[in-house]
Design a protein around this motif. Structure first.
Motif, PDB file in Angstrom:
ATOM      1  N   LEU A  69       9.025  -8.216  -6.353  1.00  0.00           N
ATOM      2  CA  LEU A  69       7.544  -8.566  -6.357  1.00  0.00           C
ATOM      3  C   LEU A  69       6.791  -7.614  -5.146  1.00  0.00           C
ATOM      4  N   GLY A  70       5.954  -6.777  -5.612  1.00  0.00           N
ATOM      5  CA  GLY A  70       5.273  -6.145  -4.905  1.00  0.00           C
ATOM      6  C   GLY A  70       3.741  -6.650  -4.867  1.00  0.00           C
ATOM      7  N   TRP A  71       2.858  -6.343  -3.757  1.00  0.00           N
ATOM      8  CA  TRP A  71       1.509  -6.842  -3.430  1.00  0.00           C
ATOM      9  C   TRP A  71       0.823  -5.673  -3.011  1.00  0.00           C
ATOM     10  N   GLY A  72      -0.488  -5.558  -3.125  1.00  0.00           N
ATOM     11  CA  GLY A  72      -1.379  -4.851  -2.436  1.00  0.00           C
ATOM     12  C   GLY A  72      -2.882  -4.907  -2.576  1.00  0.00           C
ATOM     13  N   VAL A  73      -3.761  -4.160  -1.888  1.00  0.00           N
ATOM     14  CA  VAL A  73      -5.082  -4.277  -1.953  1.00  0.00           C
ATOM     15  C   VAL A  73      -5.650  -3.001  -2.420  1.00  0.00           C
ATOM     16  N   PHE A  74      -6.370  -3.015  -3.574  1.00  0.00           N
ATOM     17  CA  PHE A  74      -6.831  -1.823  -4.169  1.00  0.00           C
ATOM     18  C   PHE A  74      -8.486  -1.777  -4.103  1.00  0.00           C
ATOM     19  N   ALA A  75      -9.093  -0.723  -3.519  1.00  0.00           N
ATOM     20  CA  ALA A  75     -10.423  -0.623  -3.623  1.00  0.00           C
ATOM     21  C   ALA A  75     -10.757   0.407  -4.622  1.00  0.00           C
ATOM     22  N   LEU A  76     -12.021  -0.219  -5.408  1.00  0.00           N
ATOM     23  CA  LEU A  76     -12.580   0.415  -6.816  1.00  0.00           C
ATOM     24  C   LEU A  76     -13.885   0.633  -6.635  1.00  0.00           C
ATOM     25  N   ILE A  77     -14.233   1.695  -7.200  1.00  0.00           N
ATOM     26  CA  ILE A  77     -15.636   1.680  -7.422  1.00  0.00           C
ATOM     27  C   ILE A  77     -15.882   2.139  -8.918  1.00  0.00           C
ATOM     28  N   GLU A  78     -17.099   1.544  -9.473  1.00  0.00           N
ATOM     29  CA  GLU A  78     -17.183   1.898 -10.827  1.00  0.00           C
ATOM     30  C   GLU A  78     -17.644   3.234 -11.210  1.00  0.00           C
ATOM     31  N   ARG A  79     -16.898   3.640 -12.534  1.00  0.00           N
ATOM     32  CA  ARG A  79     -17.154   5.194 -12.885  1.00  0.00           C
ATOM     33  C   ARG A  79     -18.644   5.198 -13.478  1.00  0.00           C
TER      34      ARG A  79
ATOM     35  N   TRP B 109       5.079  -5.631 -10.445  1.00  0.00           N
ATOM     36  CA  TRP B 109       6.500  -5.518 -10.251  1.00  0.00           C
ATOM     37  C   TRP B 109       6.978  -4.378  -9.482  1.00  0.00           C
ATOM     38  N   ARG B 110       7.601  -4.634  -8.396  1.00  0.00           N
ATOM     39  CA  ARG B 110       8.375  -3.509  -7.911  1.00  0.00           C
ATOM     40  C   ARG B 110       9.228  -2.824  -8.692  1.00  0.00           C
ATOM     41  N   LEU B 111      10.093  -3.911  -9.214  1.00  0.00           N
ATOM     42  CA  LEU B 111      11.279  -3.382 -10.122  1.00  0.00           C
ATOM     43  C   LEU B 111      10.939  -4.339 -11.476  1.00  0.00           C
ATOM     44  N   ASP B 112      11.626  -3.711 -12.695  1.00  0.00           N
ATOM     45  CA  ASP B 112      11.471  -4.499 -13.837  1.00  0.00           C
ATOM     46  C   ASP B 112      12.597  -5.680 -13.730  1.00  0.00           C
ATOM     47  N   PRO B 113      11.688  -6.698 -14.094  1.00  0.00           N
ATOM     48  CA  PRO B 113      12.575  -7.990 -13.865  1.00  0.00           C
ATOM     49  C   PRO B 113      13.499  -8.181 -15.087  1.00  0.00           C
ATOM     50  N   PRO B 114      14.875  -8.329 -14.786  1.00  0.00           N
ATOM     51  CA  PRO B 114      15.770  -8.318 -15.877  1.00  0.00           C
ATOM     52  C   PRO B 114      15.832  -9.478 -16.721  1.00  0.00           C
ATOM     53  N   ASP B 115      15.292 -10.506 -16.358  1.00  0.00           N
ATOM     54  CA  ASP B 115      15.471 -11.757 -17.219  1.00  0.00           C
ATOM     55  C   ASP B 115      14.246 -12.900 -16.863  1.00  0.00           C
ATOM     56  N   GLN B 116      14.254 -14.051 -17.480  1.00  0.00           N
ATOM     57  CA  GLN B 116      13.289 -14.996 -17.390  1.00  0.00           C
ATOM     58  C   GLN B 116      13.353 -15.536 -16.134  1.00  0.00           C
ATOM     59  N   GLU B 117      14.652 -15.581 -15.691  1.00  0.00           N
ATOM     60  CA  GLU B 117      15.033 -16.444 -14.396  1.00  0.00           C
ATOM     61  C   GLU B 117      14.283 -15.687 -13.411  1.00  0.00           C
ATOM     62  N   THR B 118      14.374 -14.295 -13.131  1.00  0.00           N
ATOM     63  CA  THR B 118      13.747 -13.440 -12.274  1.00  0.00           C
ATOM     64  C   THR B 118      11.995 -13.855 -12.377  1.00  0.00           C
ATOM     65  N   VAL B 119      11.399 -13.570 -13.525  1.00  0.00           N
ATOM     66  CA  VAL B 119      10.149 -13.897 -13.632  1.00  0.00           C
ATOM     67  C   VAL B 119       9.732 -15.246 -13.216  1.00  0.00           C
ATOM     68  N   THR B 120      10.355 -16.385 -13.426  1.00  0.00           N
ATOM     69  CA  THR B 120       9.896 -17.668 -13.117  1.00  0.00           C
ATOM     70  C   THR B 120      10.305 -17.671 -11.679  1.00  0.00           C
ATOM     71  N   ALA B 121      11.403 -17.061 -10.956  1.00  0.00           N
ATOM     72  CA  ALA B 121      11.286 -17.183  -9.496  1.00  0.00           C
ATOM     73  C   ALA B 121      10.087 -16.433  -8.820  1.00  0.00           C
ATOM     74  N   CYS B 122       9.630 -15.699  -9.401  1.00  0.00           N
ATOM     75  CA  CYS B 122       8.554 -14.734  -8.657  1.00  0.00           C
ATOM     76  C   CYS B 122       7.116 -15.563  -9.039  1.00  0.00           C
ATOM     77  N   HIS B 123       7.243 -16.699  -9.766  1.00  0.00           N
ATOM     78  CA  HIS B 123       6.122 -17.773  -9.790  1.00  0.00           C
ATOM     79  C   HIS B 123       5.199 -17.035 -11.099  1.00  0.00           C
ATOM     80  N   MET B 124       5.919 -16.576 -12.134  1.00  0.00           N
ATOM     81  CA  MET B 124       5.006 -15.799 -13.223  1.00  0.00           C
ATOM     82  C   MET B 124       5.734 -16.794 -14.306  1.00  0.00           C
ATOM     83  N   ALA B 125       5.096 -16.971 -15.470  1.00  0.00           N
ATOM     84  CA  ALA B 125       5.234 -17.692 -16.502  1.00  0.00           C
ATOM     85  C   ALA B 125       6.023 -16.682 -17.537  1.00  0.00           C
TER      86      ALA B 125
END
Length: 246
Positions: A236-246, A141-157
């Motif tokens: 809706l935001g999106w990114g690629v994250f590189a991870l190494i196990e601690r 989430w780039r911004l906090d979705p204000p309602d379920q309509e926004t959530v659904t429109a962003c393809h989330m349940a």
């Protein structure tokens, strides 16, 4: 086992099947300090653009696996076109284990294979050398979705299906991984990706007026542009994250 045709229609001739520009894909390889001989296994590799261009630009090798027979074929053609030594296999990424452990294991924009981040990391970790790097492409989430309509429109349940960016980075830490790099999409990246879908759908509709999927794809094009600019572009935001196990 194959991908539904709707995905092939929507993605059309796009080489990168996420809201990520070619420049950012290249920059990601650069900041990860890829070197010749680095090995990568790409889960849900799509048309293979990451593996193929990184092989060309940085000398890596590796294998990609995808459920789409069409995309595996096109990825193989792309490797031949670029003259690089990488391999693509048709299969279920959720069950795939590379016979040779890799330096990097990636799942970019497809953590549904493990029902979320934690399950996906367990899947791709099986193909990773000790001390190797994971790459996870994931929305937030780039911004906090204000309602379920926004959530659904962003393809989330539900709102809790995604975290905000600080929450996502913290979640990687909670799972026992250091975030060692990241590359985030911006709104222009989203525009280029989503708007390309609209043109692909329109061209397909014009060329296939009697296809059984015509009404479904017509309905998608009727609503997708407004939904994008009203909801997805801001929230809706999106990114690629590189991870190494601690």
């Amino acid at each position: 086992m194959d991908l539904p045709r709707q995905f092939l229609i929507r993605e059309g001739d796009l080489r990168i099947l996420n809201p990520f520009s070619p420049a950012k894909l290249a920059d990601l390889g650069r900041v990860l300090k890829l070197t010749p001989g680095t090995t990568l296994v790409d889960f849900c590799s799509g048309r293979g653009e990451m593996l193929c261009t990184w092989a060309r630009d940085y000398g890596i090798t590796g294998v990609g696996v995808d459920i789409s027979t069409t995309w595996v074929s096109e990825a193989t053609q792309r490797a031949t076109e670029l003259g690089v030594s990488v391999e693509f296999r048709h299969g279920d990424a959720a069950t795939f284990v590379s016979p040779d452990k890799s330096d990097i294991a990636a799942c970019i924009g497809a953590t549904w294979i493990g029902d979320g981040i934690e399950g996906t990391i367990k899947i791709i970790q099986r193909s990773l050398k000790p001390g190797g790097m994971l790459l996870i492409g994931e929305p937030y989430w780039r911004l906090d979705p204000p309602d379920q309509e926004t959530v659904t429109a962003c393809h989330m349940a539900a709102k809790d299906d995604l975290r905000d960016l600080p929450g996502l980075v913290a979640h990687f830490g909670d799972l026992g991984y250091d975030v060692v790099e990241m590359m985030l999409s911006n709104q222009d990246d989203w525009d280029r990706y989503e708007a390309a879908h609209w043109l692909n759908i329109r061209r397909w509709l014009d060329a296939n007026p009697t296809d059984p999927l015509h009404a479904e794809m017509r309905a998608e094009l009727d609503t997708a542009p407004v939904s994008h600019v009203r909801y997805q572009r801001d929230y809706l935001g999106w990114g690629v994250f590189a991870l190494i196990e601690r």
